[in-house]
Design a protein around this motif. Structure first.
Motif, PDB file in Angstrom:
ATOM      1  N   ASP A   2       0.831  -1.195   0.000  1.00 40.15           N
ATOM      2  CA  ASP A   2       0.000   0.000   0.000  1.00 40.15           C
ATOM      3  C   ASP A   2       0.873   1.255   0.000  1.00 40.15           C
ATOM      4  N   HIS A   3       0.218   2.397  -0.259  1.00 37.80           N
ATOM      5  CA  HIS A   3       0.952   3.656  -0.408  1.00 37.80           C
ATOM      6  C   HIS A   3       1.705   4.022   0.862  1.00 37.80           C
ATOM      7  N   ALA A   4       1.065   3.816   2.024  1.00 42.96           N
ATOM      8  CA  ALA A   4       1.718   4.185   3.288  1.00 42.96           C
ATOM      9  C   ALA A   4       2.987   3.364   3.504  1.00 42.96           C
ATOM     10  N   GLY A   5       2.914   2.066   3.214  1.00 46.80           N
ATOM     11  CA  GLY A   5       4.093   1.223   3.387  1.00 46.80           C
ATOM     12  C   GLY A   5       5.204   1.587   2.422  1.00 46.80           C
ATOM     13  N   PHE A   6       4.850   1.868   1.176  1.00 50.09           N
ATOM     14  CA  PHE A   6       5.842   2.251   0.180  1.00 50.09           C
ATOM     15  C   PHE A   6       6.487   3.578   0.568  1.00 50.09           C
ATOM     16  N   THR A   7       5.696   4.503   1.079  1.00 44.83           N
ATOM     17  CA  THR A   7       6.247   5.790   1.508  1.00 44.83           C
ATOM     18  C   THR A   7       7.271   5.605   2.621  1.00 44.83           C
ATOM     19  N   GLU A   8       7.018   4.675   3.530  1.00 49.88           N
ATOM     20  CA  GLU A   8       7.943   4.454   4.646  1.00 49.88           C
ATOM     21  C   GLU A   8       9.284   3.925   4.159  1.00 49.88           C
ATOM     22  N   ILE A   9       9.294   2.996   3.198  1.00 46.93           N
ATOM     23  CA  ILE A   9      10.582   2.495   2.733  1.00 46.93           C
ATOM     24  C   ILE A   9      11.305   3.557   1.907  1.00 46.93           C
ATOM     25  N   CYS A  10      10.553   4.401   1.196  1.00 54.36           N
ATOM     26  CA  CYS A  10      11.182   5.515   0.474  1.00 54.36           C
ATOM     27  C   CYS A  10      11.753   6.536   1.455  1.00 54.36           C
ATOM     28  N   LEU A  11      11.068   6.735   2.572  1.00 52.65           N
ATOM     29  CA  LEU A  11      11.583   7.639   3.602  1.00 52.65           C
ATOM     30  C   LEU A  11      12.915   7.122   4.149  1.00 52.65           C
ATOM     31  N   HIS A  12      12.990   5.825   4.415  1.00 48.94           N
ATOM     32  CA  HIS A  12      14.256   5.235   4.864  1.00 48.94           C
ATOM     33  C   HIS A  12      15.344   5.461   3.820  1.00 48.94           C
ATOM     34  N   GLN A  13      15.014   5.247   2.564  1.00 48.29           N
ATOM     35  CA  GLN A  13      15.985   5.442   1.494  1.00 48.29           C
ATOM     36  C   GLN A  13      16.498   6.877   1.474  1.00 48.29           C
ATOM     37  N   LEU A  14      15.597   7.845   1.539  1.00 49.93           N
ATOM     38  CA  LEU A  14      16.014   9.239   1.461  1.00 49.93           C
ATOM     39  C   LEU A  14      16.838   9.652   2.678  1.00 49.93           C
ATOM     40  N   LYS A  15      16.538   9.078   3.831  1.00 53.42           N
ATOM     41  CA  LYS A  15      17.379   9.350   5.002  1.00 53.42           C
ATOM     42  C   LYS A  15      18.778   8.783   4.796  1.00 53.42           C
ATOM     43  N   MET A  16      18.857   7.546   4.269  1.00 53.05           N
ATOM     44  CA  MET A  16      20.158   6.941   3.995  1.00 53.05           C
ATOM     45  C   MET A  16      20.916   7.721   2.921  1.00 53.05           C
ATOM     46  N   SER A  17      20.180   8.403   2.049  1.00 62.64           N
ATOM     47  CA  SER A  17      20.792   9.195   0.988  1.00 62.64           C
ATOM     48  C   SER A  17      21.035  10.643   1.406  1.00 62.64           C
ATOM     49  N   GLY A  18      20.909  10.915   2.700  1.00 59.98           N
ATOM     50  CA  GLY A  18      21.303  12.209   3.237  1.00 59.98           C
ATOM     51  C   GLY A  18      20.434  13.377   2.826  1.00 59.98           C
ATOM     52  N   VAL A  19      19.179  13.116   2.480  1.00 62.30           N
ATOM     53  CA  VAL A  19      18.301  14.212   2.052  1.00 62.30           C
ATOM     54  C   VAL A  19      18.048  15.158   3.210  1.00 62.30           C
ATOM     55  N   ARG A  20      18.205  16.450   2.944  1.00 58.46           N
ATOM     56  CA  ARG A  20      18.119  17.471   3.987  1.00 58.46           C
ATOM     57  C   ARG A  20      17.020  18.482   3.674  1.00 58.46           C
ATOM     58  N   ASP A  21      16.651  19.207   4.671  1.00 64.81           N
ATOM     59  CA  ASP A  21      15.661  20.268   4.531  1.00 64.81           C
ATOM     60  C   ASP A  21      16.121  21.274   3.469  1.00 64.81           C
ATOM     61  N   GLY A  22      15.241  21.570   2.533  1.00 67.01           N
ATOM     62  CA  GLY A  22      15.536  22.565   1.512  1.00 67.01           C
ATOM     63  C   GLY A  22      16.178  22.028   0.252  1.00 67.01           C
ATOM     64  N   GLU A  23      16.610  20.768   0.242  1.00 65.65           N
ATOM     65  CA  GLU A  23      17.184  20.211  -0.975  1.00 65.65           C
ATOM     66  C   GLU A  23      16.123  20.070  -2.061  1.00 65.65           C
ATOM     67  N   ARG A  24      16.567  20.156  -3.299  1.00 69.29           N
ATOM     68  CA  ARG A  24      15.670  20.027  -4.450  1.00 69.29           C
ATOM     69  C   ARG A  24      15.793  18.610  -5.017  1.00 69.29           C
ATOM     70  N   LEU A  25      14.694  17.868  -4.975  1.00 62.59           N
ATOM     71  CA  LEU A  25      14.667  16.499  -5.480  1.00 62.59           C
ATOM     72  C   LEU A  25      13.657  16.388  -6.608  1.00 62.59           C
ATOM     73  N   VAL A  26      14.031  15.683  -7.671  1.00 66.13           N
ATOM     74  CA  VAL A  26      13.131  15.422  -8.789  1.00 66.13           C
ATOM     75  C   VAL A  26      12.976  13.917  -8.938  1.00 66.13           C
ATOM     76  N   VAL A  27      11.728  13.468  -9.050  1.00 65.79           N
ATOM     77  CA  VAL A  27      11.445  12.076  -9.378  1.00 65.79           C
ATOM     78  C   VAL A  27      11.092  12.032 -10.863  1.00 65.79           C
ATOM     79  N   LEU A  28      11.833  11.223 -11.619  1.00 67.64           N
ATOM     80  CA  LEU A  28      11.648  11.142 -13.068  1.00 67.64           C
ATOM     81  C   LEU A  28      10.921   9.855 -13.427  1.00 67.64           C
ATOM     82  N   THR A  29       9.776   9.981 -14.116  1.00 66.32           N
ATOM     83  CA  THR A  29       9.036   8.824 -14.613  1.00 66.32           C
ATOM     84  C   THR A  29       8.735   9.028 -16.089  1.00 66.32           C
ATOM     85  N   GLN A  30       8.147   7.994 -16.699  1.00 63.54           N
ATOM     86  CA  GLN A  30       7.825   8.060 -18.124  1.00 63.54           C
ATOM     87  C   GLN A  30       6.478   7.398 -18.365  1.00 63.54           C
ATOM     88  N   GLY A  31       5.606   8.114 -19.071  1.00 58.36           N
ATOM     89  CA  GLY A  31       4.287   7.562 -19.370  1.00 58.36           C
ATOM     90  C   GLY A  31       3.538   7.219 -18.101  1.00 58.36           C
TER      91      GLY A  31
END
Length: 343
Positions: A2-31
């Motif tokens: 579900d969306h909530a569970g997927f968001t939690e694992i993405c949150l862990h990923q972004l923390k491990m990737s050092g994402v900080r307040d104010g950083e600019r992040l782009v998610v790229l998808t196609q179609g």
């Protein structure tokens, strides 16, 4: 998931990737592909105070097909410029080997590719020990001048290592200008353009990617001065030869990257031939102690070969030596500093 569970694992990923307040992040998808990934990453990034954006490329034309290094960004220089100006790009399209990815990295944007199924992302989340051990392994590989790979099946090949850098993949990314892939866990480099010689025998149970099949009849590769000069075997050998010939590009026979897997969470036996629900086979590339060789492009390493003909072949039960020092023996990592417990 579900969306909530997927968001939690993405949150862990972004923390491990050092994402900080104010950083600019782009998610790229196609179609219509992986729109749920964009939603989950957007929600997770906002919780960390990042400035989140979603760039959605048009779906490719039905006749376009898919080739390594060819992306929808090629005709969109304005989009490339926008991605150069963000701090982190979450690539849900697969830009690897493309000139556009290299340009974005050169501008200082860090890139994380995420195209595997959410269930696999959840099971193979990044963690500090994986990064630590992979970085130590990368140091060993980077210092070596010669790699030799052998196996009980007849593999005996030597790679001279004097040209290309080592790349470490540990499934998260907090370093400007760097690329990584979630999930992953391995190290690799490339042999000198004319410095790979010997024989590789792809044995029963080894995996052909992107064909997504397990080998039943062994495939014997003969390599001379960095080029595949002969491929022999049964049905799978014929499949490989037909695939390579279909590109009508002799550069497809060049030797590409080589290295070994480090991720104890990855499982060889979880691979289901022919079934990759939206992914591209990162689990078999990453499983602990595999030795993987590749043919085709080496531009990811800074080399001149940009062919679209690319195969990755993770192999079991091999031994890998660096400057005559054993790193992997019969499919098991033997250097204490990089060993990890297998559950």
């Amino acid at each position: 998931m579900d969306h909530a569970g997927f968001t939690e694992i993405c949150l862990h990923q972004l923390k491990m990737s050092g994402v900080r307040d104010g950083e600019r992040l782009v998610v790229l998808t196609q179609g219509n592909d992986r729109l749920s990934y964009a939603d989950a990453f957007m929600a997770a990034g906002q919780r960390l105070g990042a400035r989140m954006y979603h760039m959605r490329l048009p779906a490719p034309l039905p006749t376009a097909g898919w080739n390594v290094g060819v992306t929808g960004l090629a005709a969109m220089p304005d989009a490339v410029e926008a991605l150069k100006n963000c701090d982190m790009l979450i690539d849900c399209v697969f830009l690897l080997f493309s000139p556009e990815q290299f340009a974005i990295q050169a501008a200082g944007t860090r890139i994380l590719t995420a195209v595997e199924p959410p269930e696999l992302l959840a099971r193979m989340q990044p963690y500090p020990e994986l990064r630590e051990k992979v970085e130590i392994a990368a140091g060993l590989l980077d210092a070596a001048k010669v790699m030799r790979i052998t196996s009980p099946h007849g593999t005996d090949v030597t790679y001279k290592l004097n040209t290309y850098d080592t790349i470490a993949e540990y499934a998260c990314n907090d370093t400007p200008g760097r690329w990584d892939h979630w999930p992953s866990g391995f190290v690799f480099t490339g042999g000198d353009d004319d410095g790979v010689d010997g024989q590789i025998v792809v044995a029963t149970g080894d995996i052909l990617l992107p064909q997504n099949i397990m080998v039943r009849d062994p495939i014997t590769y003969t390599i001379e001065r960095g080029w595949v000069t002969d491929i022999r075997g049964g049905l799978e050998a014929e499949i490989v030869k037909a695939y390579m010939e279909s590109f009508n590009d002799k550069r497809g026979y060049g030797m590409s990257h080589v290295g070994w897997g480090m991720n104890p969470q990855a499982r060889w036996h979880n691979f289901v031939p022919g079934e990759f629900p939206g992914g591209m086979g990162m689990e078999p590339r990453s499983f602990y102690g595999n030795v993987m060789f590749s043919t085709g492009p080496n531009n990811e390493l800074g080399g001149p070969n940009t062919t679209a003909c690319h195969l990755d072949i993770p192999m079991r039960n091999c031994s890998l030596l660096l400057d005559d020092e054993a790193i992997v023996i019969d499919g098991d990592v033997v250097v204490k500093d990089i060993q990890m417990s297998r559950n």
